[in-house]
Design a protein around this motif. Sequence first.
Motif, PDB file in Angstrom:
ATOM      1  N   LYS A  27       0.860  -1.182   0.000  1.00 42.96           N
ATOM      2  CA  LYS A  27       0.000   0.000   0.000  1.00 42.96           C
ATOM      3  C   LYS A  27       0.895   1.231   0.000  1.00 42.96           C
ATOM      4  O   LYS A  27       1.891   1.291   0.707  1.00 42.96           O
ATOM      5  N   THR A  84       1.277  -5.587   5.621  1.00 46.15           N
ATOM      6  CA  THR A  84       0.166  -5.869   6.530  1.00 46.15           C
ATOM      7  C   THR A  84      -0.560  -4.578   6.891  1.00 46.15           C
ATOM      8  O   THR A  84      -1.340  -4.537   7.835  1.00 46.15           O
ATOM      9  N   THR A  85      -0.285  -3.510   6.119  1.00 47.10           N
ATOM     10  CA  THR A  85      -0.898  -2.209   6.372  1.00 47.10           C
ATOM     11  C   THR A  85      -2.394  -2.266   6.150  1.00 47.10           C
ATOM     12  O   THR A  85      -2.859  -2.795   5.152  1.00 47.10           O
ATOM     13  N   GLU A  86      -3.153  -1.719   7.085  1.00 48.94           N
ATOM     14  CA  GLU A  86      -4.601  -1.607   6.936  1.00 48.94           C
ATOM     15  C   GLU A  86      -4.975  -0.146   6.913  1.00 48.94           C
ATOM     16  O   GLU A  86      -4.479   0.631   7.716  1.00 48.94           O
ATOM     17  N   VAL A  88      -7.540   2.411   7.818  1.00 47.31           N
ATOM     18  CA  VAL A  88      -8.674   2.482   8.730  1.00 47.31           C
ATOM     19  C   VAL A  88      -9.580   3.655   8.392  1.00 47.31           C
ATOM     20  O   VAL A  88     -10.778   3.549   8.410  1.00 47.31           O
TER      21      VAL A  88
END
Length: 90
Positions: A27, A84-86, A88
Amino acid sequence: MWRRVRSEFRAAWPGDYDEGVSSDDYKLVIHQNYPDGWVAEIPAIAGCHALMPTAEEAVTELANVFPLIDEEYRASGRTLACDTTEIVHA
């Protein structure tokens, strides 16, 4: 703006970069650095960021920075972290 910058990032990214790493694997986050300038970064990889006067320039510079960081990782026997970036709040 995000959609336009994202497509420019893909265009600037080296195609088939060594072992298939591409911008689709991470990302990309772009934010303004006050009082001026823009930062483009890949949060999953420490130090993988670029600060430039415009968002477009930051994205282009990040495309140049990524292979250098990957090379440093490989030289030290490490591999790049998986993303593993989310997101939000977008």
